[in-house]
Write a protein that holds these residues in place. Structure first.
Motif, PDB file in Angstrom:
ATOM      1  N   THR B  49       0.830  -1.215   0.000  1.00  0.00           N
ATOM      2  CA  THR B  49       0.000   0.000   0.000  1.00  0.00           C
ATOM      3  C   THR B  49       0.860   1.259   0.000  1.00  0.00           C
ATOM      4  N   VAL B  50       1.828   1.287   0.932  1.00  0.00           N
ATOM      5  CA  VAL B  50       2.725   2.436   1.014  1.00  0.00           C
ATOM      6  C   VAL B  50       3.843   2.211   0.005  1.00  0.00           C
ATOM      7  N   GLU B  51       3.515   2.456  -1.219  1.00  0.00           N
ATOM      8  CA  GLU B  51       4.430   2.149  -2.313  1.00  0.00           C
ATOM      9  C   GLU B  51       5.793   2.833  -2.135  1.00  0.00           C
ATOM     10  N   GLY B  52       6.833   2.042  -2.267  1.00  0.00           N
ATOM     11  CA  GLY B  52       8.176   2.610  -2.230  1.00  0.00           C
ATOM     12  C   GLY B  52       8.849   2.533  -0.872  1.00  0.00           C
ATOM     13  N   ILE B  53       8.111   2.164   0.163  1.00  0.00           N
ATOM     14  CA  ILE B  53       8.757   2.066   1.471  1.00  0.00           C
ATOM     15  C   ILE B  53       9.586   0.785   1.509  1.00  0.00           C
ATOM     16  N   SER B  54      10.774   0.882   2.074  1.00  0.00           N
ATOM     17  CA  SER B  54      11.629  -0.299   2.130  1.00  0.00           C
ATOM     18  C   SER B  54      11.239  -1.153   3.334  1.00  0.00           C
ATOM     19  N   GLY B  55      11.567  -2.421   3.279  1.00  0.00           N
ATOM     20  CA  GLY B  55      11.239  -3.313   4.387  1.00  0.00           C
ATOM     21  C   GLY B  55      11.863  -2.851   5.684  1.00  0.00           C
ATOM     22  N   LYS B  56      13.058  -2.372   5.588  1.00  0.00           N
ATOM     23  CA  LYS B  56      13.761  -1.920   6.786  1.00  0.00           C
ATOM     24  C   LYS B  56      13.043  -0.737   7.446  1.00  0.00           C
ATOM     25  N   VAL B  57      12.691   0.243   6.634  1.00  0.00           N
ATOM     26  CA  VAL B  57      12.025   1.430   7.162  1.00  0.00           C
ATOM     27  C   VAL B  57      10.645   1.069   7.699  1.00  0.00           C
ATOM     28  N   LEU B  58       9.933   0.216   6.973  1.00  0.00           N
ATOM     29  CA  LEU B  58       8.605  -0.173   7.433  1.00  0.00           C
ATOM     30  C   LEU B  58       8.695  -0.894   8.774  1.00  0.00           C
ATOM     31  N   ALA B  59       9.596  -1.854   8.853  1.00  0.00           N
ATOM     32  CA  ALA B  59       9.751  -2.608  10.099  1.00  0.00           C
ATOM     33  C   ALA B  59      10.123  -1.683  11.256  1.00  0.00           C
ATOM     34  N   GLY B  60      11.043  -0.779  10.990  1.00  0.00           N
ATOM     35  CA  GLY B  60      11.469   0.137  12.045  1.00  0.00           C
ATOM     36  C   GLY B  60      10.364   1.082  12.484  1.00  0.00           C
ATOM     37  N   THR B  61       9.634   1.615  11.525  1.00  0.00           N
ATOM     38  CA  THR B  61       8.561   2.548  11.868  1.00  0.00           C
ATOM     39  C   THR B  61       7.439   1.835  12.611  1.00  0.00           C
ATOM     40  N   LEU B  62       7.099   0.627  12.152  1.00  0.00           N
ATOM     41  CA  LEU B  62       6.059  -0.150  12.838  1.00  0.00           C
ATOM     42  C   LEU B  62       6.477  -0.442  14.277  1.00  0.00           C
ATOM     43  N   ARG B  63       7.730  -0.769  14.457  1.00  0.00           N
ATOM     44  CA  ARG B  63       8.218  -1.063  15.792  1.00  0.00           C
ATOM     45  C   ARG B  63       8.127   0.164  16.698  1.00  0.00           C
ATOM     46  N   ASP B  64       8.511   1.312  16.175  1.00  0.00           N
ATOM     47  CA  ASP B  64       8.419   2.550  16.950  1.00  0.00           C
ATOM     48  C   ASP B  64       6.974   2.857  17.325  1.00  0.00           C
ATOM     49  N   LEU B  65       6.083   2.668  16.369  1.00  0.00           N
ATOM     50  CA  LEU B  65       4.674   2.974  16.628  1.00  0.00           C
ATOM     51  C   LEU B  65       4.076   1.987  17.624  1.00  0.00           C
ATOM     52  N   GLU B  66       4.530   0.737  17.538  1.00  0.00           N
ATOM     53  CA  GLU B  66       4.055  -0.246  18.511  1.00  0.00           C
ATOM     54  C   GLU B  66       4.553   0.148  19.908  1.00  0.00           C
ATOM     55  N   ARG B  67       5.802   0.523  19.960  1.00  0.00           N
ATOM     56  CA  ARG B  67       6.398   0.906  21.241  1.00  0.00           C
ATOM     57  C   ARG B  67       5.674   2.085  21.872  1.00  0.00           C
ATOM     58  N   ASP B  68       5.222   3.009  21.043  1.00  0.00           N
ATOM     59  CA  ASP B  68       4.534   4.195  21.562  1.00  0.00           C
ATOM     60  C   ASP B  68       3.047   3.956  21.794  1.00  0.00           C
ATOM     61  N   GLY B  69       2.594   2.727  21.555  1.00  0.00           N
ATOM     62  CA  GLY B  69       1.193   2.410  21.841  1.00  0.00           C
ATOM     63  C   GLY B  69       0.217   2.827  20.771  1.00  0.00           C
ATOM     64  N   VAL B  70       0.727   3.130  19.575  1.00  0.00           N
ATOM     65  CA  VAL B  70      -0.141   3.575  18.491  1.00  0.00           C
ATOM     66  C   VAL B  70      -0.771   2.385  17.772  1.00  0.00           C
ATOM     67  N   LEU B  71      -0.058   1.274  17.724  1.00  0.00           N
ATOM     68  CA  LEU B  71      -0.605   0.089  17.087  1.00  0.00           C
ATOM     69  C   LEU B  71      -0.141  -1.177  17.801  1.00  0.00           C
TER      70      LEU B  71
END
Lengths: 126, 126
Positions: B49-71
């Motif tokens: 869906t988020v065309e062009g995002i790399s696996g590394k960036v996606l994984a890192g951003t998801l992890r940060d958002l999980e850590r902050d309680g967003v998802l």
DNA sequence: CTGCATCCTTAATGATACTG
DNA sequence: CAGTATCATTAAGGATGCAG
């Protein structure tokens, strides 16, 4: 006909709207727009309000926002120089969502800190 | 007493809320939250869906958002692995402002492009 | 005061290979 | 499939000096 409106979609990597999103979904832009919400302000005033922003970054961000039509720059021919920045009609449409983000950060920071704490506290893998 | 609520202020360089703002006022965060607005989604789906995002960036951003309680992140013990991400109640409060930013980028891109054009076209200094 | 130019440091992102 | 690790590249940011 062939003059249909292009379908802009931020999810497409090459869509110009994605670049535009990247500029407004940015901490400096958010804080600058928020700081201009009450009316025009001078360079130095913005710099004081957005604590910690460097002159270089502020000047560059303001220039980008001016270029994109979000704000106007008015330089008075005085000595020493005086320059005022003010949101345009377009820029004012950004106040609501960007102010909302700023408020979100302030109002939910404790929840975020708690979540972060819980995350860091949990076992690595059992 | 000394347990008064601290005054969080994103304009203060050292305030934790500023760091929080920096994370949500970010193109990747915006696009990820938007992509999760309709409900939970798998890693690979978000990446498409988020065309062009790399696996590394996606994984890192998801992890940060999980850590902050967003998802939340739910890993099913299957082979091949399946992991689902879903906005929390806290994360859902971000949908409105972040979706607004995405829509703003798409709906005003022509105005922005015109402004940019006019800016670049104007004389350097007379 | 504003803001550009320069140099330098650090953070962000990409590409690839590899494992459970 | 969903990551992680590593390396290479690029962009962002900070500090300083100077000019209008």
């Amino acid at each position: 006909m062939s003059n249909a409106t292009p379908v802009w979609n931020v999810m497409l990597a090459s869509c110009p709207s994605r670049t535009s999103l990247a500029k407004i979904a940015n901490k400096w832009t958010a804080m600058i727009v928020i700081s201009l919400s009450d009316g025009p302000a001078r360079f130095g005033t913005i710099r004081q309000t957005v604590e910690g922003i460097s002159g270089k970054v502020l000047a560059g961000t303001l220039r980008d926002l001016e270029r994109d039509g979000v704000l106007t720059r008015t330089a008075y021919d005085e000595m020493p120089p005086r320059v005022e920045y003010e949101l345009t009609a377009l820029g004012r449409t950004l106040r609501e969502p960007l102010t909302a983000l700023g408020l979100w950060a302030e109002q939910h920071i404790e929840e975020v800190l708690d979540a972060r704490d819980a995350f860091d506290r949990r076992p690595a893998s059992v």
